[in-house]
Design a protein around this motif. Sequence first.
Motif, PDB file in Angstrom:
ATOM      1  N   LEU A   1       0.864  -1.183   0.000  1.00 29.43           N
ATOM      2  CA  LEU A   1       0.000   0.000   0.000  1.00 29.43           C
ATOM      3  C   LEU A   1       0.893   1.224   0.000  1.00 29.43           C
ATOM      4  CD1 LEU A   1      -2.796   1.307   0.181  1.00 29.43           C
ATOM      5  CD2 LEU A   1      -2.677   1.063   2.674  1.00 29.43           C
ATOM      6  N   SER A   2       0.912   1.962  -1.105  1.00 28.32           N
ATOM      7  CA  SER A   2       1.788   3.128  -1.252  1.00 28.32           C
ATOM      8  C   SER A   2       1.033   4.394  -0.862  1.00 28.32           C
ATOM      9  CB  SER A   2       2.298   3.239  -2.696  1.00 28.32           C
ATOM     10  OG  SER A   2       3.154   2.152  -3.002  1.00 28.32           O
ATOM     11  N   LEU A   3       1.497   5.025   0.198  1.00 31.17           N
ATOM     12  CA  LEU A   3       0.942   6.293   0.683  1.00 31.17           C
ATOM     13  C   LEU A   3       2.090   7.296   0.744  1.00 31.17           C
ATOM     14  CD1 LEU A   3      -1.213   4.825   3.588  1.00 31.17           C
ATOM     15  CD2 LEU A   3      -2.049   5.601   1.362  1.00 31.17           C
ATOM     16  N   ALA A   4       1.936   8.422   0.092  1.00 34.56           N
ATOM     17  CA  ALA A   4       3.071   9.318  -0.125  1.00 34.56           C
ATOM     18  C   ALA A   4       3.568   9.962   1.158  1.00 34.56           C
ATOM     19  CB  ALA A   4       2.695  10.404  -1.145  1.00 34.56           C
ATOM     20  N   ARG A   5       2.664  10.332   2.054  1.00 32.81           N
ATOM     21  CA  ARG A   5       3.062  11.108   3.226  1.00 32.81           C
ATOM     22  C   ARG A   5       3.187  10.228   4.468  1.00 32.81           C
ATOM     23  NH1 ARG A   5      -0.802  16.086   4.008  1.00 32.81           N
ATOM     24  NH2 ARG A   5      -2.323  14.386   4.077  1.00 32.81           N
ATOM     25  N   GLY A   6       4.161  10.575   5.297  1.00 33.62           N
ATOM     26  CA  GLY A   6       4.350   9.849   6.536  1.00 33.62           C
ATOM     27  C   GLY A   6       3.115   9.906   7.418  1.00 33.62           C
TER      28      GLY A   6
ATOM     29  N   VAL B   1      -5.099  14.222  10.755  1.00 33.42           N
ATOM     30  CA  VAL B   1      -4.708  15.487  11.385  1.00 33.42           C
ATOM     31  C   VAL B   1      -3.883  15.221  12.644  1.00 33.42           C
ATOM     32  CG1 VAL B   1      -5.598  17.507  12.624  1.00 33.42           C
ATOM     33  CG2 VAL B   1      -6.608  16.834  10.433  1.00 33.42           C
ATOM     34  N   GLN B   2      -4.337  14.275  13.457  1.00 37.12           N
ATOM     35  CA  GLN B   2      -3.581  13.964  14.670  1.00 37.12           C
ATOM     36  C   GLN B   2      -2.200  13.419  14.331  1.00 37.12           C
ATOM     37  OE1 GLN B   2      -5.318  11.065  17.283  1.00 37.12           O
ATOM     38  NE2 GLN B   2      -3.983  11.598  19.000  1.00 37.12           N
ATOM     39  N   ALA B   3      -2.116  12.553  13.302  1.00 38.63           N
ATOM     40  CA  ALA B   3      -0.820  12.015  12.895  1.00 38.63           C
ATOM     41  C   ALA B   3       0.094  13.135  12.415  1.00 38.63           C
ATOM     42  CB  ALA B   3      -1.002  10.973  11.798  1.00 38.63           C
ATOM     43  N   GLN B   4      -0.466  14.060  11.639  1.00 34.46           N
ATOM     44  CA  GLN B   4       0.347  15.167  11.142  1.00 34.46           C
ATOM     45  C   GLN B   4       0.833  16.042  12.290  1.00 34.46           C
ATOM     46  OE1 GLN B   4       0.938  15.521   7.545  1.00 34.46           O
ATOM     47  NE2 GLN B   4       2.655  16.483   8.610  1.00 34.46           N
ATOM     48  N   GLU B   5      -0.026  16.259  13.277  1.00 30.05           N
ATOM     49  CA  GLU B   5       0.384  17.054  14.443  1.00 30.05           C
ATOM     50  C   GLU B   5       1.537  16.383  15.183  1.00 30.05           C
ATOM     51  OE1 GLU B   5      -3.167  17.436  16.713  1.00 30.05           O
ATOM     52  OE2 GLU B   5      -3.970  19.118  15.534  1.00 30.05           O
ATOM     53  N   VAL B   6       1.463  15.060  15.318  1.00 31.38           N
ATOM     54  CA  VAL B   6       2.530  14.331  16.002  1.00 31.38           C
ATOM     55  C   VAL B   6       3.833  14.433  15.220  1.00 31.38           C
ATOM     56  CG1 VAL B   6       3.324  12.021  16.629  1.00 31.38           C
ATOM     57  CG2 VAL B   6       1.016  12.751  17.232  1.00 31.38           C
ATOM     58  N   LEU B   7       3.751  14.229  13.902  1.00 26.86           N
ATOM     59  CA  LEU B   7       4.962  14.260  13.086  1.00 26.86           C
ATOM     60  C   LEU B   7       5.514  15.670  12.915  1.00 26.86           C
ATOM     61  CD1 LEU B   7       4.054  11.634  10.343  1.00 26.86           C
ATOM     62  CD2 LEU B   7       5.512  11.352  12.332  1.00 26.86           C
ATOM     63  N   ASP B   8       4.641  16.664  13.069  1.00 32.24           N
ATOM     64  CA  ASP B   8       5.097  18.051  12.978  1.00 32.24           C
ATOM     65  C   ASP B   8       5.665  18.563  14.291  1.00 32.24           C
ATOM     66  OD1 ASP B   8       4.427  18.260  10.347  1.00 32.24           O
ATOM     67  OD2 ASP B   8       2.515  19.301  10.682  1.00 32.24           O
ATOM     68  N   ARG B   9       5.509  17.798  15.347  1.00 32.69           N
ATOM     69  CA  ARG B   9       5.938  18.236  16.665  1.00 32.69           C
ATOM     70  C   ARG B   9       7.466  18.300  16.693  1.00 32.69           C
ATOM     71  NH1 ARG B   9       3.455  14.331  20.662  1.00 32.69           N
ATOM     72  NH2 ARG B   9       1.519  15.217  19.817  1.00 32.69           N
ATOM     73  N   PRO B  10       8.037  19.490  16.824  1.00 31.05           N
ATOM     74  CA  PRO B  10       9.502  19.593  16.797  1.00 31.05           C
ATOM     75  C   PRO B  10      10.097  19.407  18.192  1.00 31.05           C
ATOM     76  CG  PRO B  10       8.574  21.779  16.851  1.00 31.05           C
ATOM     77  CD  PRO B  10       7.398  20.820  16.875  1.00 31.05           C
TER      78      PRO B  10
ATOM     79  N   GLY C   1      14.614  18.377  14.695  1.00 35.34           N
ATOM     80  CA  GLY C   1      14.233  17.006  14.385  1.00 35.34           C
ATOM     81  C   GLY C   1      15.428  16.177  13.959  1.00 35.34           C
ATOM     82  N   ARG C   2      15.212  14.892  13.837  1.00 37.28           N
ATOM     83  CA  ARG C   2      16.259  13.981  13.361  1.00 37.28           C
ATOM     84  C   ARG C   2      16.183  13.856  11.839  1.00 37.28           C
ATOM     85  NH1 ARG C   2      13.816  11.269  17.606  1.00 37.28           N
ATOM     86  NH2 ARG C   2      15.097  10.920  19.462  1.00 37.28           N
ATOM     87  N   LEU C   3      17.329  13.668  11.224  1.00 36.16           N
ATOM     88  CA  LEU C   3      17.350  13.445   9.779  1.00 36.16           C
ATOM     89  C   LEU C   3      16.682  12.130   9.413  1.00 36.16           C
ATOM     90  CD1 LEU C   3      20.955  14.670   8.939  1.00 36.16           C
ATOM     91  CD2 LEU C   3      18.809  15.874   8.522  1.00 36.16           C
ATOM     92  N   THR C   4      16.557  11.220  10.381  1.00 35.00           N
ATOM     93  CA  THR C   4      15.915   9.925  10.127  1.00 35.00           C
ATOM     94  C   THR C   4      14.446   9.892  10.523  1.00 35.00           C
ATOM     95  OG1 THR C   4      16.700   9.137  12.284  1.00 35.00           O
ATOM     96  CG2 THR C   4      18.067   8.639  10.366  1.00 35.00           C
ATOM     97  N   ASP C   5      13.918  10.977  11.067  1.00 36.81           N
ATOM     98  CA  ASP C   5      12.519  11.001  11.478  1.00 36.81           C
ATOM     99  C   ASP C   5      11.593  10.839  10.271  1.00 36.81           C
ATOM    100  OD1 ASP C   5      13.066  11.333  14.128  1.00 36.81           O
ATOM    101  OD2 ASP C   5      12.687  13.492  14.169  1.00 36.81           O
ATOM    102  N   VAL C   6      10.464  10.167  10.491  1.00 38.61           N
ATOM    103  CA  VAL C   6       9.466  10.056   9.434  1.00 38.61           C
ATOM    104  C   VAL C   6       8.847  11.418   9.140  1.00 38.61           C
ATOM    105  CG1 VAL C   6       7.264   8.999   8.790  1.00 38.61           C
ATOM    106  CG2 VAL C   6       8.975   7.656  10.011  1.00 38.61           C
ATOM    107  N   GLY C   7       8.623  12.215  10.196  1.00 39.50           N
ATOM    108  CA  GLY C   7       7.990  13.511  10.004  1.00 39.50           C
ATOM    109  C   GLY C   7       8.948  14.593   9.556  1.00 39.50           C
ATOM    110  N   TRP C   8       9.994  14.837  10.350  1.00 36.97           N
ATOM    111  CA  TRP C   8      10.909  15.933  10.045  1.00 36.97           C
ATOM    112  C   TRP C   8      12.016  15.539   9.082  1.00 36.97           C
ATOM    113  CZ3 TRP C   8      10.427  20.916  10.344  1.00 36.97           C
ATOM    114  CH2 TRP C   8       9.476  21.448  11.209  1.00 36.97           C
ATOM    115  N   GLY C   9      12.363  14.280   9.018  1.00 38.51           N
ATOM    116  CA  GLY C   9      13.448  13.864   8.143  1.00 38.51           C
ATOM    117  C   GLY C   9      13.312  14.316   6.702  1.00 38.51           C
ATOM    118  N   PRO C  10      12.154  14.079   6.048  1.00 36.54           N
ATOM    119  CA  PRO C  10      12.009  14.497   4.651  1.00 36.54           C
ATOM    120  C   PRO C  10      12.118  16.006   4.448  1.00 36.54           C
ATOM    121  CG  PRO C  10      10.347  12.869   5.219  1.00 36.54           C
ATOM    122  CD  PRO C  10      11.022  13.262   6.507  1.00 36.54           C
ATOM    123  N   ARG C  11      11.856  16.793   5.493  1.00 37.42           N
ATOM    124  CA  ARG C  11      11.966  18.243   5.365  1.00 37.42           C
ATOM    125  C   ARG C  11      13.376  18.752   5.669  1.00 37.42           C
ATOM    126  NH1 ARG C  11       6.626  19.630   8.897  1.00 37.42           N
ATOM    127  NH2 ARG C  11       6.962  17.501   9.617  1.00 37.42           N
ATOM    128  N   LEU C  12      14.072  18.020   6.536  1.00 35.52           N
ATOM    129  CA  LEU C  12      15.407  18.472   6.939  1.00 35.52           C
ATOM    130  C   LEU C  12      16.503  18.014   5.990  1.00 35.52           C
ATOM    131  CD1 LEU C  12      15.155  17.837  10.787  1.00 35.52           C
ATOM    132  CD2 LEU C  12      15.014  20.033   9.595  1.00 35.52           C
TER     133      LEU C  12
END
Length: 707
Positions: free
Chosen positions: A230-235, A501-510, A548-559
């Motif tokens: 199952l391919s889902l683009a966003r973490g 939304v809750q998942a995005q909030e968690v992954l956006d949490r710096p 964030g960590r460079l390996t994080d699912v949330g912040w990694g792709p942005r950093l």
Amino acid sequence: MTTAATDLRADAEATLQRLAGSGAQLREDQWRAVEALVAHGRRALVVQRTGWGKSAVYFVATALLRARGKGPTVIVSPLLALMRNQIEAAERAGIRAVTVNSANTDDWQAVYGEVRAGEVDVLLVSPERLNNPEFRDQVLPELSRTAGLLVVDEAHCISDWGHDFRPDYRRLRTLISELPEGVPVLATTATANDRVTTDVADQLGVSGQGDGALVVRGELDRESLHLNVLSLARGADRFAWLAQHLDELPGSGIVYTLTVSAADELAAFLRERGHAVTAYTGKTDPADRERAEDDLLANRVKALVATSALGMGFDKPDLGFVVHLGAPQSPVAYYQQIGRAGRGVERAEVLLLPGPEDKDIWAYFASLAFPGEPQVRVALSVLGDAGRPLSTAALEPRVELSRGRLEMMLKVLDTDGAVKRVKGGWEATGEPWEYDGKRYLGLAKARRAEQQAMLDYITTDGCRMEFLRRQLDDPGAAPCGRCDNCTGKHYDPSVGEDVRVQAQEVLDRPGVPLAPRKQWPSGMDALEVPLKGKIKPEEAAEEGRAIGRLTDVGWGPRLRPLMRSDDLAPDAIVDAAVEVLKGWGWTERPTGIVWLPSRTRPALVESFAQRIAAIGRLPLLGALADDAPPRYSDPEDDSEPEPPNSAQRLAEVYGRLSVPVDLDPSSGPVLLVDDVSDSGWTLTVAAMLLRRAGAPAVLPLTVATTN
């Protein structure tokens, strides 16, 4: 079948029934292997799918050999979880099994005494134990002389073509060569293609080239496994999908992630959504690992969210599902992990949720390969000139390799005879040694091909099980009729907006804590750096923060893209830093900002410091001075072939950084700004210099961290 063979098989069946239950019967291939080992003292290589019953072969053979007066079986086994399961299985068959490993050091001498007294049927040892100087010199010779059977479990680990190469396994060649004539040897694995099988057989002397060896290889299909992608683009979508659908998956299972940080993030989020899950990684305390395994075995949790630390040998027959958040870098490794599921149930779900960040993580793992020849020659030269054994810590400042790669290289050189592990460390043997560059280039090429094959698995419209079986050179590979492509039934990708939304909030949490360094590396005097022992409290940094960590699912792709360029600090990064600062909880607010000079991302670092200063109304005190050309580039610079190890990074920044005469940090706590924390030594040295210059406290803040 002769009368003797008939009697032997009857004994074997009786032993199996004690092991697996009254209705158990030996498969024909199991009997072939047992007969070859017990009746004929042959060597055998068994390549069979997970759950086929490879352990039954060596436990039944052990019982029969012990009944005939033979010595104990020695099983070389890679994981503590595997050892615990094997000891429990042995007890069911009336076999007394004991182990020596890093978790029971206090018991070693007692165990050795029981082995010598003939009170032990099976001794399980880790491959690392084979080159422990005391074990190698005092225990191993006696085991070689008296062993009734040698078993090499998860034998693909002996081959660097395999997916989980472990240099210590190579020492088995020496052990096997010292066995008395007629002592049988059994090697087992579930995940070996033709190339790995040939390599393992050659290295273990079970290649069948005129030595009467038996190779038993079966089909690798698992009829209970139903494979899906199952391919889902966003973490956030992947986190949300799991949170919404985890309870729909059958029974209990494993959710694999590629990194420790992803496992921790996902486990925390799933618990927030009410799921009973536990994180399980290489950083998990051994006692907590064992507790987590027991909770999964007893179905007290829905899932373990695990890295590959939970891999070979974990035995739960009714495991109902295996989900991967991120794709392993080879189909062979993937097959090995999904093999945990469906051993004792009719149907188990296997689901892969790949992510765009997977390739970046694969690239990091690829960077840990065997070093180039120049680094190896330097290490050999240093050991040769030392005139005494050197510990890994003492060797590290002199060799441009990270600690992990240095240790791996030394183990390979040890098995090649170029160095030897002795009490006190390592020493050069003086034996001639040649760098096998052709092999290492071949390995790199093979790894790239495996990664492409994994991408092809994700996108194939053909049968997924057939694809995996062909990667393992299974001659019986054919469409399974069960996977999503065979049936046309695919998982629904939709998730509720509230969960997303809750998942995005968690992954956006710096905000990631940066623990301050407590002690200087050993041997810094070899690099003319006058630092040793514990770092003085009055010169240490406070606990810092990274966005964030460079390996994080949330912040990694942005950093990660920021680390590949030198742009001004974007609004999203500045906003995240403000959130981190708001939640920091320091005892005293910083009164000024200092930033570190950067040769790779000066615009990012300085603009980041300026914008934080403006928002926080803090004075910019200036940048530390960069007084000398660097010996090494930044760890994120792709042009640098070999980033420095911890000691060398410290040596570089110690001689390079200084506090300008016009920078006065004494008015209060200093916020120290940088782009990325890797080894931590840049921040540590900068903090020491600022503290010596009068700063009462130093609070590091970075855009990213690698840890």
